[in-house]
Write an enzyme that holds these catalytic residues in place. Structure first.
Site, PDB file in Angstrom:
ATOM      1  N   SER A  98       0.618  -0.912  -0.108  1.00 35.29           N
ATOM      2  CA  SER A  98      -0.267   0.099   0.392  1.00 35.29           C
ATOM      3  C   SER A  98       0.891   1.709   0.416  1.00 35.29           C
ATOM      4  O   SER A  98       1.504   1.248  -1.023  1.00 35.29           O
ATOM      5  CB  SER A  98      -1.253   0.190   1.041  1.00 35.29           C
ATOM      6  N   ASP A 212     -10.286  -4.411  -4.640  1.00 35.18           N
ATOM      7  CA  ASP A 212      -9.593  -3.433  -3.365  1.00 35.18           C
ATOM      8  C   ASP A 212     -10.756  -1.872  -3.037  1.00 35.18           C
ATOM      9  O   ASP A 212     -11.129  -1.450  -3.497  1.00 35.18           O
ATOM     10  CB  ASP A 212      -8.645  -2.384  -3.950  1.00 35.18           C
ATOM     11  N   HIS A 267      -8.228  -4.490   0.615  1.00 32.63           N
ATOM     12  CA  HIS A 267      -7.012  -4.429   0.992  1.00 32.63           C
ATOM     13  C   HIS A 267      -6.192  -4.836   2.122  1.00 32.63           C
ATOM     14  O   HIS A 267      -5.133  -5.196   1.996  1.00 32.63           O
ATOM     15  CB  HIS A 267      -7.333  -2.721   0.365  1.00 32.63           C
TER      16      HIS A 267
END
Ligand SMILES: *[C@@H]1O[C@H](CO)[C@@H](O)[C@H](O)[C@H]1NC(C)=O
Ligand SMILES: *[C@@H]1O[C@H](CO)[C@@H](O)[C@H](O)[C@H]1NC(C)=O
Length: 291
Positions: A98, A212, A267
């Site tokens: 991320s 996501d 995510h």
């Protein structure tokens, strides 16, 4: 006789286990997380590659500083930490998750770290825009980014502001954002060091998740953001980034060194059990190399 056979067998085994030294692995977690968030992934790596050195980097105090240190500062600290680790001097592979995707890539470009394979999971290479990406932040910080991302004061104190890429204000993004346009080499003078450092990689691996719920657009993980004045997603090879080869993506692609994978996970789960099969199949093979 048996004893001497056994002892020479042991000597051979010890010798063999020293003959193979897997390249160390450096891990960098995402925003509102700590180094411990990478423990599960680190465990899979250690179980797969016996004796491998895996280190999960912390910047400042972890959780808060992950969003309260601007990325310029985070990259600087990251590079200092990694460069001062004696076990990493001969080179390593690196995985960023991320927000960590931008820290590891920025560190390769700016600090010329001896990285072999660079891997990013559910990254944010072409920024984020929209409320989903802010859900993890405390409400006051969320408000600062959504309303005032391009104010200098906000750029200086909130990490996410450095990769807030508003497709309806791209002029402001280029002029004011203090992080992403720089490491994406989108300024008027491009930094050739950034590009040549990316071209030293053996492989650049990017993943995104088609479900996501945080990164917007999810394809930012593959270097595709929103098109100008639109919420349609850029076509990979039609962007200025690709066509002008600003950081070497086109060259890496032509050299067969660029890998893009789609996972199917929330995510937060990208480096956890729900994504385990995907990681074992697509990511861990890139760590199967020795120094
Ligand atoms: C390019 O980046 C390197 C590494 O961060 C830096 O030392 C150098 O000053 C930069 N060059 C330019 C022209 O900005
Ligand atoms: C982009 O990639 C597609 C699929 O590989 C190809 O057909 C197309 O010609 C490419 N476009 C450009 C502008 O390079």
């Amino acid at each position: 006789m048996l004893l001497s056979f056994l002892s020479s067998f042991i000597v051979v085994c010890v010798h063999l286990s020293h003959a193979v030294t897997f390249r160390p692995v450096v891990l960098m977690h995402g925003v509102t997380a700590t180094a411990a968030d990478m423990n599960e992934l680190a465990g899979w790596i250690r179980d797969t590659y016996q004796g491998i050195y895996v280190v999960s980097i912390e910047i400042g105090n972890g959780y808060e500083d992950s969003f309260l240190f601007p990325l310029n500062k985070q990259v600087q600290i990251f590079c200092q930490t990694v460069s001062s680790d004696p076990k990493l001097q001969q080179g390593f592979n690196m995985i960023g998750v991320s927000q960590g995707s931008l820290i590891v890539r920025g560190a390769v470009e700016r600090c010329s770290l001896p990285v072999y394979n660079l891997i990013t999971l559910v990254g944010v290479h072409q920024g984020v825009f929209g409320i989903p990406g802010l859900q993890m932040l405390p409400p006051p910080i969320r408000e600062l980014v959504s309303k005032y991302a391009y104010e200098d004061s906000v750029q200086k104190i909130v990490s996410v502001a450095g990769y807030w890429r508003d497709p309806f204000q791209l002029d402001k993004y280029y002029a004011k954002s203090q992080y992403l346009p720089d490491i994406n080499n989108e300024g008027t003078t491009r930094n050739e060091t950034y590009r040549s450092n990316m071209l030293k990689l053996n492989a650049f691996v990017m993943t995104y998740s088609d479900i996501d719920e945080v990164v917007s657009p999810p394809e930012s993980g593959l270097f595709r953001g929103f098109k100008a004045n639109s919420v349609a997603t850029e076509v990979w090879n039609e962007t200025r980034q690709y066509q002008e080869d600003l950081i070497g993506l086109k060259t890496l692609d032509e050299q067969g060194k660029l890998y893009r994978f789609k996972c199917h996970t929330k995510h937060q789960d990208a480096q956890h059990t729900p994504d385990k099969d995907f990681i074992f199949e697509n990511v861990l093979p890139f760590l199967n190399n020795t120094i």
